[in-house]
Design a protein around this motif. Structure first.
Motif, short mmCIF file in Angstrom:
data_model
loop_
_atom_site.label_atom_id
_atom_site.label_comp_id
_atom_site.label_asym_id
_atom_site.label_seq_id
_atom_site.Cartn_x
_atom_site.Cartn_y
_atom_site.Cartn_z
N LEU A 54 0.83 -1.20 0.00
CA LEU A 54 0.00 0.00 0.00
C LEU A 54 0.86 1.26 0.00
N ASN A 55 0.25 2.36 -0.34
CA ASN A 55 0.89 3.66 -0.28
C ASN A 55 1.27 3.93 1.19
N PRO A 56 2.55 4.12 1.48
CA PRO A 56 2.96 4.30 2.88
C PRO A 56 2.29 5.50 3.55
N ARG A 57 2.06 6.55 2.80
CA ARG A 57 1.41 7.72 3.38
C ARG A 57 -0.05 7.42 3.72
N ALA A 58 -0.69 6.59 2.90
CA ALA A 58 -2.08 6.20 3.20
C ALA A 58 -2.12 5.34 4.45
N VAL A 59 -1.14 4.47 4.62
CA VAL A 59 -1.07 3.64 5.83
C VAL A 59 -0.86 4.54 7.05
N LEU A 96 -11.20 2.20 2.16
CA LEU A 96 -10.45 2.89 3.20
C LEU A 96 -9.15 3.45 2.63
N VAL A 97 -8.46 2.65 1.85
CA VAL A 97 -7.21 3.11 1.25
C VAL A 97 -7.48 4.25 0.28
N GLU A 98 -8.54 4.15 -0.50
CA GLU A 98 -8.91 5.24 -1.41
C GLU A 98 -9.22 6.51 -0.64
N LEU A 99 -9.94 6.37 0.46
CA LEU A 99 -10.25 7.53 1.29
C LEU A 99 -8.97 8.17 1.82
N ALA A 100 -8.05 7.35 2.30
CA ALA A 100 -6.79 7.86 2.82
C ALA A 100 -6.01 8.60 1.74
N GLU A 101 -5.94 8.00 0.56
CA GLU A 101 -5.20 8.64 -0.53
C GLU A 101 -5.88 9.93 -0.97
N ALA A 102 -7.20 9.96 -1.00
CA ALA A 102 -7.93 11.17 -1.36
C ALA A 102 -7.69 12.27 -0.33
N GLU A 103 -7.68 11.90 0.94
CA GLU A 103 -7.43 12.88 1.99
C GLU A 103 -6.02 13.45 1.87
N LEU A 104 -5.06 12.61 1.56
CA LEU A 104 -3.69 13.09 1.38
C LEU A 104 -3.59 14.05 0.21
N GLU A 105 -4.29 13.75 -0.88
CA GLU A 105 -4.30 14.64 -2.04
C GLU A 105 -4.92 15.99 -1.67
N ARG A 106 -6.02 15.96 -0.91
CA ARG A 106 -6.66 17.22 -0.48
C ARG A 106 -5.70 18.04 0.38
N GLU A 108 -2.45 17.94 0.32
CA GLU A 108 -1.38 18.47 -0.53
C GLU A 108 -1.84 19.68 -1.32
N ARG A 109 -3.04 19.59 -1.89
CA ARG A 109 -3.58 20.74 -2.65
C ARG A 109 -3.77 21.94 -1.74
N GLY A 110 -4.21 21.69 -0.54
CA GLY A 110 -4.42 22.79 0.42
C GLY A 110 -3.12 23.46 0.84
N SER A 111 -2.05 22.70 0.92
CA SER A 111 -0.76 23.27 1.36
C SER A 111 -0.06 24.01 0.23
#
Length: 113
Positions: A54-59, A96-106, A108-111
């Motif tokens: 899995l994507n380590p950041r999502a984990v 769950l993994v998709e949610l985590a990855e989507a949250e990380l993308e949000r 990143e876009r916000g920062s």
């Protein structure tokens, strides 16, 4: 095969117990740290295999979210093994993994803005 050592879970619980010390369930995180050494090797092996693909950041996001749920008192586990089994099950859920990855993308876009 590499298996995640239990002391990483112990460190995880202690890290969040300190970080979220003012939360109502922070003591439960410290209690889970005391039982981390008893997590069975097969559970650790399964978690290690899932985390590796899995994507380590999502984990990491998933782990942080679970720690916040414990600290807020929304989740309670009998011991670290119960937590590890729940995490192992949760990492099988693509949503769950998709949610985590989507949250990380949000985030990143916000920062960037």
């Amino acid at each position: 095969m590499y298996v995640m050592p239990t002391n990483l879970f112990e460190q995880y619980f202690l890290h969040f117990a300190g970080k979220l010390a003012d939360a109502p369930g922070a003591a439960h995180l410290a209690e889970l740290a005391q039982t981390a050494k008893a997590i069975p090797v097969p559970v650790l092996a399964s978690l290690t295999a899932k985390m590796a693909r899995l994507n380590p950041r999502a984990v990491n996001w998933t782990l942080a979210t679970l720690a916040e749920e414990i600290a807020d008192g929304c989740a309670h586990y009998g011991d670290a093994t119960g937590f590890a089994r729940t995490l192992d099950r949760d990492l099988d859920w693509p949503e769950l993994v998709e949610l985590a990855e989507a949250e990380l993308e949000r985030e990143e876009r916000g920062s960037v803005h």
